[in-house]
Design an enzyme around this catalytic site. Structure first.
Site, PDB file in Angstrom:
ATOM      1  N   ASP A 150     -59.085 -42.022  16.781  1.00 24.69           N
ATOM      2  CA  ASP A 150     -58.268 -40.884  16.394  1.00 24.69           C
ATOM      3  C   ASP A 150     -59.169 -39.874  15.659  1.00 24.69           C
ATOM      4  O   ASP A 150     -60.252 -40.244  15.181  1.00 24.69           O
ATOM      5  CB  ASP A 150     -57.151 -41.388  15.473  1.00 24.69           C
ATOM      6  CG  ASP A 150     -56.356 -40.272  14.851  1.00 24.69           C
ATOM      7  OD1 ASP A 150     -55.875 -39.405  15.608  1.00 24.69           O
ATOM      8  OD2 ASP A 150     -56.218 -40.244  13.603  1.00 24.69           O
ATOM      9  N   ASP A 186     -55.410 -43.909  11.836  1.00 23.77           N
ATOM     10  CA  ASP A 186     -54.786 -43.919  10.504  1.00 23.77           C
ATOM     11  C   ASP A 186     -53.276 -43.714  10.535  1.00 23.77           C
ATOM     12  O   ASP A 186     -52.625 -43.888   9.510  1.00 23.77           O
ATOM     13  CB  ASP A 186     -55.399 -42.825   9.620  1.00 23.77           C
ATOM     14  CG  ASP A 186     -54.938 -41.441  10.045  1.00 23.77           C
ATOM     15  OD1 ASP A 186     -54.974 -41.168  11.267  1.00 23.77           O
ATOM     16  OD2 ASP A 186     -54.522 -40.643   9.191  1.00 23.77           O
ATOM     17  N   ASP A 218     -57.961 -36.582  13.306  1.00 19.56           N
ATOM     18  CA  ASP A 218     -57.525 -36.181  11.968  1.00 19.56           C
ATOM     19  C   ASP A 218     -57.177 -37.388  11.098  1.00 19.56           C
ATOM     20  O   ASP A 218     -56.336 -38.205  11.457  1.00 19.56           O
ATOM     21  CB  ASP A 218     -56.295 -35.264  12.059  1.00 19.56           C
ATOM     22  CG  ASP A 218     -56.630 -33.941  12.735  1.00 19.56           C
ATOM     23  OD1 ASP A 218     -57.831 -33.670  12.922  1.00 19.56           O
ATOM     24  OD2 ASP A 218     -55.700 -33.203  13.079  1.00 19.56           O
TER      25      ASP A 218
END
Ligand code: MG
Length: 269
Positions: free
Chosen positions: A13, A215, A15
Site C-alpha cells: 500500500d 495499514d 499512503d
C-alpha cells in the site's frame, strides 16, 4: 522466514505504508528498496490511486519496470515488456471498465432519482474542492479506467436500494476515506494480488512467496491473499484482522519506518 533469493514478490500500500501519512516521504524505506531492487525482487505498488497517479510515483521510486495495482485492485498495470493487451487501457481490468460503470450509474440515477455525484459528473475544480489535491493531481485522479468514486447525498434507504441494484449489475461499493468507490463486484486488492502472484508463478515456473504491507482496512484483502503480512501501525482505530494461515507481523512504527521494521523482521538477508 523468507530469504531474498526466494521467488519473492512484495505488494505494498502507499499512503500510511510506504509513504508517510503526512509528508508522503519514503526515505526510511529507501535502503530496503535498494536491497530488493538489487535482488530483483519486484515491489508492486497496490493502491486506490489511478494508473496515471501511480506512474509518477513509480518513476520517483524507480519501479517503472514492475507491474502495479491501481484503483483499489480493479486495474493491474503491466510494464511494456510484459505481453501487450489489445485494449486501450493501461493493463488488465478485473470487474468492469469505467465506461460500463458510468453507464450503469447514469441509468440508475435517471431511473430512481438517486442523489450522488461521481468524478465523471463534475469538473476538476469540484474534485479539487472534494480532495484538496492540486490541479495537476486532480486531473490525474480523474483519469479513471475501472472504478468510480462517488459522494452520496441521498438517504440511507435509497442507499441500500442503490447498492442492491449495483449488485444486480455485478458492481459493488467499497468504502474509502472520502468516497464510496463503485467497481466490479469481484474486484479488490486481494483478487488483484492473487492474479498477479499467479502471473509471477507462471513466468518463473515455481510458486511465489508473497509479502504484503498495508495499514488500512482496505488492505485486509491484500494481506489475506499473501503468504506474509505486515500490518503497519495506522492512524486509525480499525481492527486489522488477518486470516489464519497467513504469517502476520504487526509493527510498532508508522508509515515507512514501519515498512522498514516489517521487512527487517521478516526477510533473512
Ligand atoms: Mg494506507
Amino acid at each position: 522466514m523468507p530469504y531474498l533469493d526466494d521467488n519473492l514478490v512484495v505488494f505494498t500500500d502507499l499512503d500510511g505504508s510506504l509513504l508517510d501519512h503526512h509528508s508522503y516521504d519514503w526515505q526510511p524505506a529507501q535502503e530496503w528498496l535498494n536491497t530488493l531492487s538489487a535482488a530483483k525482487v519486484p515491489v508492486v505498488l497496490t493502491t486506490s490511486k489511478t494508473a496515471a497517479e501511480v506512474a509518477e510515483l513509480q518513476r520517483k521510486l524507480e519501479l517503472t519496470e514492475v507491474p502495479f495495482i491501481a484503483e483499489n485492485g480493479a486495474l493491474i498495470g503491466l510494464p511494456d515488456r510484459w505481453q501487450k493487451h489489445e485494449s486501450s487501457t493501461s493493463g488488465h481490468i478485473i470487474g468492469a471498465a469505467y465506461e460500463d460503470i458510468r453507464h450503469v450509474l447514469v441509468a440508475l440515477r435517471q431511473r430512481y432519482d438517486f442523489e450522488f455525484r461521481g468524478f465523471g459528473d463534475v469538473n476538476a475544480q469540484q474534485v479539487i474542492d472534494w480532495t484538496g489535491l492540486p490541479l495537476e493531481n486532480a486531473k490525474l485522479a480523474m483519469q479513471r479506467e475501472a472504478s468510480e468514486p462517488i459522494i452520496w447525498f441521498g438517504n440511507s434507504l435509497d442507499f441500500s436500494r442503490f447498492e442492491k441494484y449495483l449488485h444486480q449489475e455485478k458492481l459493488a461499493l467499497t468504502r474509502g476515506g472520502r468516497f464510496w468507490h463503485v467497481m466490479g463486484a469481484d474486484a479488490g486488492k486481494g483478487p488483484a494480488v492473487k492474479w498477479l502472484s499467479d502471473c509471477y508463478a507462471e513466468r518463473a515456473g515455481k510458486p511465489v512467496v508473497s509479502i504484503a504491507l498495508g495499514d488500512g482496512p482496505n488492505d485486509i484483502g491484500m494481506l489475506n491473499a499473501s503468504d506474509y503480512a505486515v500490518v503497519i501501525r495506522g492512524h486509525h482505530d480499525h481492527k486489522m484482522p488477518v486470516k489464519e494461515g497467513v504469517n502476520v507481523f504487526r509493527t510498532e512504527q508508522y508509515g515507512p519506518e514501519g515498512w522498514k521494521e516489517g521487512l527487517d523482521h521478516l526477510i533473512d538477508r
